[in-house]
Write a protein that holds these residues in place. Sequence first.
Motif, PDB file in Angstrom:
ATOM      1  N   ARG A 153       0.825  -1.123  -0.183  1.00  0.00           N
ATOM      2  CA  ARG A 153      -0.119  -0.079   0.073  1.00  0.00           C
ATOM      3  C   ARG A 153       0.806   1.403  -0.132  1.00  0.00           C
ATOM      4  N   GLY A 154       1.931   1.083   0.434  1.00  0.00           N
ATOM      5  CA  GLY A 154       2.764   2.342   0.592  1.00  0.00           C
ATOM      6  C   GLY A 154       2.684   3.103   1.924  1.00  0.00           C
ATOM      7  N   LEU A 180      18.485  -1.094  -4.389  1.00  0.00           N
ATOM      8  CA  LEU A 180      17.170  -1.853  -4.556  1.00  0.00           C
ATOM      9  C   LEU A 180      16.707  -1.925  -5.775  1.00  0.00           C
ATOM     10  N   PHE A 181      16.692  -1.039  -6.527  1.00  0.00           N
ATOM     11  CA  PHE A 181      16.183  -1.405  -8.053  1.00  0.00           C
ATOM     12  C   PHE A 181      16.654  -2.578  -8.682  1.00  0.00           C
ATOM     13  N   ASP A 182      18.105  -2.855  -8.399  1.00  0.00           N
ATOM     14  CA  ASP A 182      18.371  -4.164  -8.975  1.00  0.00           C
ATOM     15  C   ASP A 182      17.911  -5.576  -8.279  1.00  0.00           C
ATOM     16  N   ILE A 183      17.491  -5.329  -6.879  1.00  0.00           N
ATOM     17  CA  ILE A 183      16.693  -6.430  -6.375  1.00  0.00           C
ATOM     18  C   ILE A 183      15.434  -6.438  -6.910  1.00  0.00           C
ATOM     19  N   HIS A 184      14.728  -5.272  -7.234  1.00  0.00           N
ATOM     20  CA  HIS A 184      13.245  -5.020  -7.601  1.00  0.00           C
ATOM     21  C   HIS A 184      13.206  -5.831  -8.955  1.00  0.00           C
ATOM     22  N   GLY A 194       9.821  -9.540 -16.651  1.00  0.00           N
ATOM     23  CA  GLY A 194      10.588  -9.287 -17.780  1.00  0.00           C
ATOM     24  C   GLY A 194      11.232  -7.598 -17.394  1.00  0.00           C
ATOM     25  N   ASP A 195      12.331  -7.329 -18.074  1.00  0.00           N
ATOM     26  CA  ASP A 195      13.213  -6.192 -17.716  1.00  0.00           C
ATOM     27  C   ASP A 195      12.160  -5.053 -18.057  1.00  0.00           C
ATOM     28  N   LYS A 196      11.496  -4.867 -19.115  1.00  0.00           N
ATOM     29  CA  LYS A 196      10.950  -3.872 -19.805  1.00  0.00           C
ATOM     30  C   LYS A 196       9.903  -3.250 -18.874  1.00  0.00           C
ATOM     31  N   GLU A 197       9.110  -4.402 -18.077  1.00  0.00           N
ATOM     32  CA  GLU A 197       7.901  -3.852 -17.327  1.00  0.00           C
ATOM     33  C   GLU A 197       8.573  -3.295 -15.896  1.00  0.00           C
ATOM     34  N   ALA A 198       9.730  -3.597 -15.406  1.00  0.00           N
ATOM     35  CA  ALA A 198      10.277  -2.942 -14.030  1.00  0.00           C
ATOM     36  C   ALA A 198      10.703  -1.504 -14.453  1.00  0.00           C
ATOM     37  N   SER A 199      10.194  -0.433 -13.702  1.00  0.00           N
ATOM     38  CA  SER A 199      10.523   0.882 -13.900  1.00  0.00           C
ATOM     39  C   SER A 199      10.600   1.352 -12.527  1.00  0.00           C
ATOM     40  N   ARG A 200      11.618   2.643 -12.505  1.00  0.00           N
ATOM     41  CA  ARG A 200      11.820   3.216 -11.296  1.00  0.00           C
ATOM     42  C   ARG A 200      10.645   3.869 -10.830  1.00  0.00           C
ATOM     43  N   ASP A 201       9.746   4.490 -11.620  1.00  0.00           N
ATOM     44  CA  ASP A 201       8.633   5.348 -11.404  1.00  0.00           C
ATOM     45  C   ASP A 201       7.439   4.564 -10.979  1.00  0.00           C
ATOM     46  N   GLU A 202       7.375   3.401 -11.146  1.00  0.00           N
ATOM     47  CA  GLU A 202       6.114   2.336 -11.132  1.00  0.00           C
ATOM     48  C   GLU A 202       5.959   2.451  -9.471  1.00  0.00           C
ATOM     49  N   PRO A 203       4.499   2.557  -8.985  1.00  0.00           N
ATOM     50  CA  PRO A 203       4.103   2.467  -7.826  1.00  0.00           C
ATOM     51  C   PRO A 203       4.897   1.354  -6.767  1.00  0.00           C
ATOM     52  N   ALA A 204       4.988   0.174  -7.551  1.00  0.00           N
ATOM     53  CA  ALA A 204       5.381  -0.931  -7.051  1.00  0.00           C
ATOM     54  C   ALA A 204       6.820  -0.746  -6.535  1.00  0.00           C
ATOM     55  N   ARG A 206       8.220   1.915  -5.841  1.00  0.00           N
ATOM     56  CA  ARG A 206       8.380   3.107  -4.747  1.00  0.00           C
ATOM     57  C   ARG A 206       7.992   2.614  -3.418  1.00  0.00           C
ATOM     58  N   ASN A 207       7.037   1.587  -3.359  1.00  0.00           N
ATOM     59  CA  ASN A 207       6.358   0.933  -2.278  1.00  0.00           C
ATOM     60  C   ASN A 207       7.370  -0.116  -1.654  1.00  0.00           C
ATOM     61  N   PHE A 208       8.114  -0.876  -2.631  1.00  0.00           N
ATOM     62  CA  PHE A 208       9.206  -1.604  -2.428  1.00  0.00           C
ATOM     63  C   PHE A 208      10.477  -0.857  -1.401  1.00  0.00           C
ATOM     64  N   VAL A 209      10.904   0.332  -1.988  1.00  0.00           N
ATOM     65  CA  VAL A 209      11.768   1.171  -1.204  1.00  0.00           C
ATOM     66  C   VAL A 209      11.198   1.611   0.039  1.00  0.00           C
ATOM     67  N   GLU A 210      10.026   1.894   0.192  1.00  0.00           N
ATOM     68  CA  GLU A 210       9.455   2.530   1.280  1.00  0.00           C
ATOM     69  C   GLU A 210       9.411   1.129   2.501  1.00  0.00           C
ATOM     70  N   SER A 211       9.236   0.209   1.838  1.00  0.00           N
ATOM     71  CA  SER A 211       9.182  -0.986   2.613  1.00  0.00           C
ATOM     72  C   SER A 211      10.448  -1.327   3.290  1.00  0.00           C
ATOM     73  N   GLN A 212      11.503  -1.361   2.465  1.00  0.00           N
ATOM     74  CA  GLN A 212      12.921  -1.696   2.885  1.00  0.00           C
ATOM     75  C   GLN A 212      13.284  -0.585   3.962  1.00  0.00           C
ATOM     76  N   LEU A 213      12.964   0.655   3.607  1.00  0.00           N
ATOM     77  CA  LEU A 213      13.608   1.678   4.453  1.00  0.00           C
ATOM     78  C   LEU A 213      12.807   1.813   5.873  1.00  0.00           C
ATOM     79  N   ALA A 214      11.530   1.285   5.997  1.00  0.00           N
ATOM     80  CA  ALA A 214      10.886   1.068   7.196  1.00  0.00           C
ATOM     81  C   ALA A 214      11.476   0.106   8.227  1.00  0.00           C
TER      82      ALA A 214
END
Length: 319
Positions: A153-154, A180-184, A194-204, A206-214
């Motif tokens: 959820r973020g 973290l993006f490499d892990i994502h 696939g590689d093309k669907e993974a983006s730094r701008d996608e909510p998934a 951003r939420n993954f980064v916030e989860s790891q930071l928490a």
Amino acid sequence: MLPAAPSFAAADGPACLQPGAWTALDADGVRPGAPVAPLVASMAKREVVLLGEQHDDADHHRWQLQMLAALHAQRPDMVIGFEMFPRRVQPVLDRWVAGELSERQFLDQVEWDKVWSMPAELYLPLFHFARLNRVPMVALNVEQGLTRSIATRGWDDVPEAEREGVGRAAEPPSAYVDFLFDIHREHARMRGRGDKEASRDEPAFRNFVESQLAWDRAMAEALVAARDKASSAQGVRRWRSASWVAAMCASATASRISSRRWVRPKSDNCCRWLHRPPARRSSPGWQMRYSRCRSRCARQPRRPGWASAWKTIATACAS
């Protein structure tokens, strides 16, 4: 700080670490072949020392045990924090260190199979080291449900009541976001995206980064709390010791006025000869009584810290 020295095959090739040697990473850069003793002595002076691991590598855990023993030898008033334990199991860790639980009871009550997916055998030597030396173990983490909720959820959409008291994390360095993006992206591959669907701008992401930071913030808060608790406990011990010395000095002052002798409070008065006018301190009789009295006070069971605090008290009170 790494437990092995690197042998670099080529500038753009993989770096290998030579077993049995050390590499220091500091302001001076990479220093292969660093001596162990100065590194350990330096680490023992730090408030927090982080011992990394690859969870399923047994050699990493053996190295951690080696480092804990080395640090404990120089600074026995340490605590050991563990990433895998949520805060709710802290009472179980306390009972384990106190020797109240068997190994099986400990693993059952911390719900090992639920909180950590690695074999317990990898970590049991560390747990036994803490128990053997009565080193407090600290549960550093939060429930996995919280981090999963943030990843879904973020951070902002998780109610504050569900955050287990964890504060908002600081903005991460760009290098950490890259890591973290490499892990994502790897997770996306495993899910077949696939590689093309993974983006730094996608909510998934951003939420993954916030989860790891928490996750990181929760452990950092627990480390600070453990440090402050240990400092407070040491302060109480020092305050009690200082209060005892102050009481001894006050008694000595009152005794000087009345009888020119230092009478130790609540004792058999074995130390009544310790305060004498300076002119008489060099006499053979005074020296003999001083030695005999000091020996008796050092054996006095009612004051276990007497012998170690002797010079401090004598300096403060007999001057």
